[in-house]
Enzyme design. Structure first.
Site, mmCIF file in Angstrom:
data_model
loop_
_atom_site.group_PDB
_atom_site.id
_atom_site.type_symbol
_atom_site.label_atom_id
_atom_site.label_comp_id
_atom_site.label_asym_id
_atom_site.label_seq_id
_atom_site.Cartn_x
_atom_site.Cartn_y
_atom_site.Cartn_z
ATOM 1 N N PHE A 113 9.961 4.584 1.451
ATOM 2 C CA PHE A 113 10.400 5.808 0.757
ATOM 3 C C PHE A 113 11.435 6.603 1.546
ATOM 4 O O PHE A 113 11.931 7.619 1.075
ATOM 5 C CB PHE A 113 9.189 6.715 0.477
ATOM 6 C CG PHE A 113 8.073 6.011 -0.244
ATOM 7 C CD1 PHE A 113 8.325 5.276 -1.403
ATOM 8 C CD2 PHE A 113 6.781 6.053 0.234
ATOM 9 C CE1 PHE A 113 7.307 4.609 -2.063
ATOM 10 C CE2 PHE A 113 5.754 5.391 -0.429
ATOM 11 C CZ PHE A 113 6.013 4.665 -1.575
ATOM 12 N N LYS B 68 6.936 2.874 10.843
ATOM 13 C CA LYS B 68 7.054 1.491 11.294
ATOM 14 C C LYS B 68 7.669 0.656 10.180
ATOM 15 O O LYS B 68 6.994 0.305 9.219
ATOM 16 C CB LYS B 68 5.674 0.972 11.704
ATOM 17 C CG LYS B 68 5.131 1.738 12.928
ATOM 18 C CD LYS B 68 3.699 1.411 13.286
ATOM 19 C CE LYS B 68 3.315 2.119 14.586
ATOM 20 N NZ LYS B 68 1.895 1.971 14.922
ATOM 21 N N ALA C 67 -5.030 5.418 12.529
ATOM 22 C CA ALA C 67 -5.172 6.869 12.344
ATOM 23 C C ALA C 67 -6.611 7.360 12.392
ATOM 24 O O ALA C 67 -6.894 8.396 13.004
ATOM 25 C CB ALA C 67 -4.520 7.265 11.021
ATOM 26 N N LYS D 185 5.275 -6.034 14.237
ATOM 27 C CA LYS D 185 3.842 -6.384 14.381
ATOM 28 C C LYS D 185 3.157 -6.393 13.023
ATOM 29 O O LYS D 185 2.133 -7.048 12.834
ATOM 30 C CB LYS D 185 3.145 -5.476 15.382
ATOM 31 C CG LYS D 185 3.186 -3.979 15.051
ATOM 32 C CD LYS D 185 2.033 -3.510 14.185
ATOM 33 C CE LYS D 185 2.182 -2.068 13.769
ATOM 34 N NZ LYS D 185 1.168 -1.625 12.828
ATOM 35 N N ARG E 224 -4.411 -2.314 8.147
ATOM 36 C CA ARG E 224 -4.468 -2.515 6.698
ATOM 37 C C ARG E 224 -3.786 -3.802 6.254
ATOM 38 O O ARG E 224 -4.253 -4.481 5.339
ATOM 39 C CB ARG E 224 -3.824 -1.311 5.983
ATOM 40 C CG ARG E 224 -4.596 -0.040 6.161
ATOM 41 C CD ARG E 224 -3.789 1.173 5.760
ATOM 42 N NE ARG E 224 -2.653 1.380 6.654
ATOM 43 C CZ ARG E 224 -1.846 2.441 6.614
ATOM 44 N NH1 ARG E 224 -2.056 3.385 5.729
ATOM 45 N NH2 ARG E 224 -0.841 2.554 7.456
ATOM 46 N N LYS F 253 -0.037 2.778 1.409
ATOM 47 C CA LYS F 253 0.952 1.729 1.209
ATOM 48 C C LYS F 253 0.909 0.718 2.349
ATOM 49 O O LYS F 253 0.792 1.084 3.524
ATOM 50 C CB LYS F 253 2.368 2.321 1.138
ATOM 51 C CG LYS F 253 2.566 3.358 0.049
ATOM 52 C CD LYS F 253 2.181 2.899 -1.342
ATOM 53 C CE LYS F 253 3.175 2.028 -2.024
ATOM 54 N NZ LYS F 253 2.691 1.646 -3.389
ATOM 55 N N GLN G 208 2.685 -1.849 4.821
ATOM 56 C CA GLN G 208 4.017 -1.971 5.421
ATOM 57 C C GLN G 208 4.418 -3.441 5.612
ATOM 58 O O GLN G 208 5.586 -3.794 5.566
ATOM 59 C CB GLN G 208 4.045 -1.275 6.784
ATOM 60 C CG GLN G 208 3.596 0.183 6.754
ATOM 61 C CD GLN G 208 4.490 1.048 5.894
ATOM 62 O OE1 GLN G 208 5.599 1.358 6.274
ATOM 63 N NE2 GLN G 208 3.997 1.408 4.724
HETATM 64 N N1 LIG Z 1 -2.144 5.008 9.048
HETATM 65 C C1 LIG Z 1 -2.034 4.606 10.326
HETATM 66 O O1 LIG Z 1 -3.024 4.221 10.967
HETATM 67 C C2 LIG Z 1 -0.708 4.647 10.991
HETATM 68 C C3 LIG Z 1 -0.672 4.655 12.388
HETATM 69 C C4 LIG Z 1 0.548 4.685 13.038
HETATM 70 C C5 LIG Z 1 1.731 4.692 12.301
HETATM 71 N N2 LIG Z 1 1.651 4.667 10.950
HETATM 72 C C6 LIG Z 1 2.930 4.657 10.240
HETATM 73 O O2 LIG Z 1 3.103 5.916 9.616
HETATM 74 C C7 LIG Z 1 3.838 5.737 8.395
HETATM 75 C C8 LIG Z 1 3.039 6.378 7.295
HETATM 76 O O3 LIG Z 1 1.789 5.714 7.210
HETATM 77 P P1 LIG Z 1 0.541 6.368 6.496
HETATM 78 O O4 LIG Z 1 -0.630 5.510 6.833
HETATM 79 O O5 LIG Z 1 0.471 7.814 6.778
HETATM 80 O O6 LIG Z 1 0.979 6.148 4.996
HETATM 81 P P2 LIG Z 1 0.086 6.052 3.684
HETATM 82 O O7 LIG Z 1 0.071 4.661 3.213
HETATM 83 O O8 LIG Z 1 -1.238 6.721 3.917
HETATM 84 O O9 LIG Z 1 0.965 6.910 2.696
HETATM 85 C C9 LIG Z 1 1.290 8.264 3.028
HETATM 86 C C10 LIG Z 1 1.735 8.967 1.812
HETATM 87 O O10 LIG Z 1 2.937 8.461 1.264
HETATM 88 C C11 LIG Z 1 2.932 8.946 -0.020
HETATM 89 N N3 LIG Z 1 3.872 8.355 -0.955
HETATM 90 C C12 LIG Z 1 3.584 7.449 -1.911
HETATM 91 N N4 LIG Z 1 4.661 7.226 -2.657
HETATM 92 C C13 LIG Z 1 5.649 8.009 -2.159
HETATM 93 C C14 LIG Z 1 7.013 8.214 -2.523
HETATM 94 N N5 LIG Z 1 7.559 7.563 -3.545
HETATM 95 N N6 LIG Z 1 7.727 9.055 -1.782
HETATM 96 C C15 LIG Z 1 7.186 9.691 -0.761
HETATM 97 N N7 LIG Z 1 5.923 9.542 -0.375
HETATM 98 C C16 LIG Z 1 5.154 8.708 -1.093
HETATM 99 C C17 LIG Z 1 1.508 8.690 -0.495
HETATM 100 O O11 LIG Z 1 1.215 9.683 -1.447
HETATM 101 C C18 LIG Z 1 0.705 8.892 0.726
HETATM 102 O O12 LIG Z 1 0.011 10.120 0.710
HETATM 103 C C19 LIG Z 1 4.016 4.226 8.222
HETATM 104 O O13 LIG Z 1 5.285 3.841 8.669
HETATM 105 C C20 LIG Z 1 2.965 3.632 9.119
HETATM 106 O O14 LIG Z 1 3.339 2.361 9.602
HETATM 107 C C21 LIG Z 1 0.474 4.678 10.278
HETATM 108 O O1 LIG Z 2 -3.074 -0.044 9.209
HETATM 109 P P1 LIG Z 2 -1.751 -0.692 9.557
HETATM 110 O O2 LIG Z 2 -1.835 -2.178 9.593
HETATM 111 O O3 LIG Z 2 -0.621 -0.165 8.723
HETATM 112 O O4 LIG Z 2 -1.439 -0.267 11.078
HETATM 113 C C1 LIG Z 2 -1.505 1.080 11.418
HETATM 114 C C2 LIG Z 2 -0.790 1.362 12.724
HETATM 115 O O5 LIG Z 2 0.549 0.920 12.667
HETATM 116 C C3 LIG Z 2 -1.493 0.808 13.943
HETATM 117 O O6 LIG Z 2 -0.871 1.281 15.119
#
Ligand SMILES: NC(=O)c1ccc[n+]([C@@H]2O[C@H](COP(=O)([O-])OP(=O)(O)OC[C@H]3O[C@@H](n4cnc5c(N)ncnc54)[C@H](O)[C@@H]3O)[C@@H](O)[C@H]2O)c1
Ligand SMILES: O=P(O)(O)OC[C@H](O)CO
Length: 274
Positions: free
Chosen positions: A10, A33, A66, A118, A182, A211, A213
């Protein structure tokens, strides 16, 4: 100071909405990521932010699932910065807590590519889990994946440092994502279903609005490999995408990934392979 953290697919749309609304003296950091692939080639999300909004952008990546951080279990993370170590130090101070240890390295592309790639290896690990192939096979797939992560990163950016792969953003994030992320979880379900139910369907059913990745990143990496003629050099990355789009069965992850190229990728010399 502006923190970007949203699924990578997004970000381009979000940046378009922000154009003209952000002052030039803002410092940004991306926890996202993933990457975008454009006609002119791959574009890391931090570059997309910098180019579209005209601001400097660091990255923060690491073994950071997270829900574990939310309950204050100890973990580490890596800030990647381009030139300004004082800004990097500010981000380190901002994010550091007694249970969240942050270090900075001058290798923004290396850190960001570790966090991005990764997720492709995590799909491969999930296929292995779904097929119940065991821990030795999973470790082998992770090792092959880490080697492809390093080679791909160094081919794209000759500035990428080997040492970055030993930071939290590298081997540690690879391990945690292949154990508890995930992408791994949904890929396991995909393989258990014999590769017959789509990732979109499984994502909607299993992640309640979150979502994945890995699947889009696998496609983006595949586009880069196809365009540059590198498919044979990266059998694991290529096979993951072909499984995701039903061209190969999940079991291909082992049959194809072990087809290691005869020449060494380990030095990642851009001069040799670009
Ligand atoms: N969740 C983790 O454990 C974690 C850890 C480290 C890094 N990350 C990174 O952080 C980033 C976000 O991950 P996350 O787990 O918070 O995401 P997520 O999958 O929980 O989504 C976050 C939000 O994005 C929103 N979204 C959906 N469609 C959308 C759109 N069209 N436009 C804008 N937003 C929209 C969803 O409503 C959701 O609330 C990713 O790049 C992920 O790799 C996640
Ligand atoms: O739940 P994933 O697989 O999107 O990974 C979450 C984070 O990137 C881990 O550091």
């Amino acid at each position: 100071m502006l923190v970007f953290v949203t699924p990578h697919q997004f970000m381009e749309g979000i940046c378009k909405k922000l154009v003209g609304k952000i002052k030039g003296d803002v410092e940004a950091i991306s926890l996202i990521k993933g990457m975008e692939v454009k006609m002119e080639g791959p574009c890391m999300i931090s570059s997309l932010i910098s180019q579209q909004l005209g601001i400097n952008c660091c990255v923060l990546m690491g073994a950071n699932i997270a829900n574990e951080i939310a309950v204050e279990k100890f973990s580490e993370a890596t800030v990647g910065y381009r030139e300004n170590s004082l800004i990097a130090e500010k981000w380190v101070q901002l994010f550091s807590t007694p249970y969240f240890l942050v270090t900075a390295v001058q290798d923004v592309e290396g850190v960001e590519l570790c966090g991005t790639l990764k997720n492709v290896v995590a799909l491969a690990a999930g296929f292995v889990d779904g097929l119940e192939m065991g821990n030795n096979t999973k470790a082998a797939i992770m090792r092959i994946g880490l080697r492809e992560m390093k080679s791909f990163s160094k081919l794209l950016f000759s500035s990428v440092k080997d040492t970055t792969f030993f930071e939290s953003c590298g081997v540690a994030d690879l391990i945690t994502t292949c154990l508890g992320g995930r992408s791994r979880k949904v890929a396991e379900a995909f393989a258990k279903n014999g590769g017959k139910r789509s990732f979109d369907e499984l994502e909607a059913e299993m992640l309640q609005g979150q979502k994945l990745q890995g699947v889009s990143t696998a496609r983006e990496v595949y586009e880069v490999l196809s365009y540059r003629g590198w498919l044979d050099l990266f059998p694991l990355f290529a096979t993951v995408h072909e499984i995701c789009i039903f061209h190969l069965p999940p079991s291909a992850i082992v049959e194809h990934s072990e087809r290691t190229p005869r020449f060494s990728l380990l030095d990642g010399s851009a001069a040799l392979y670009c």
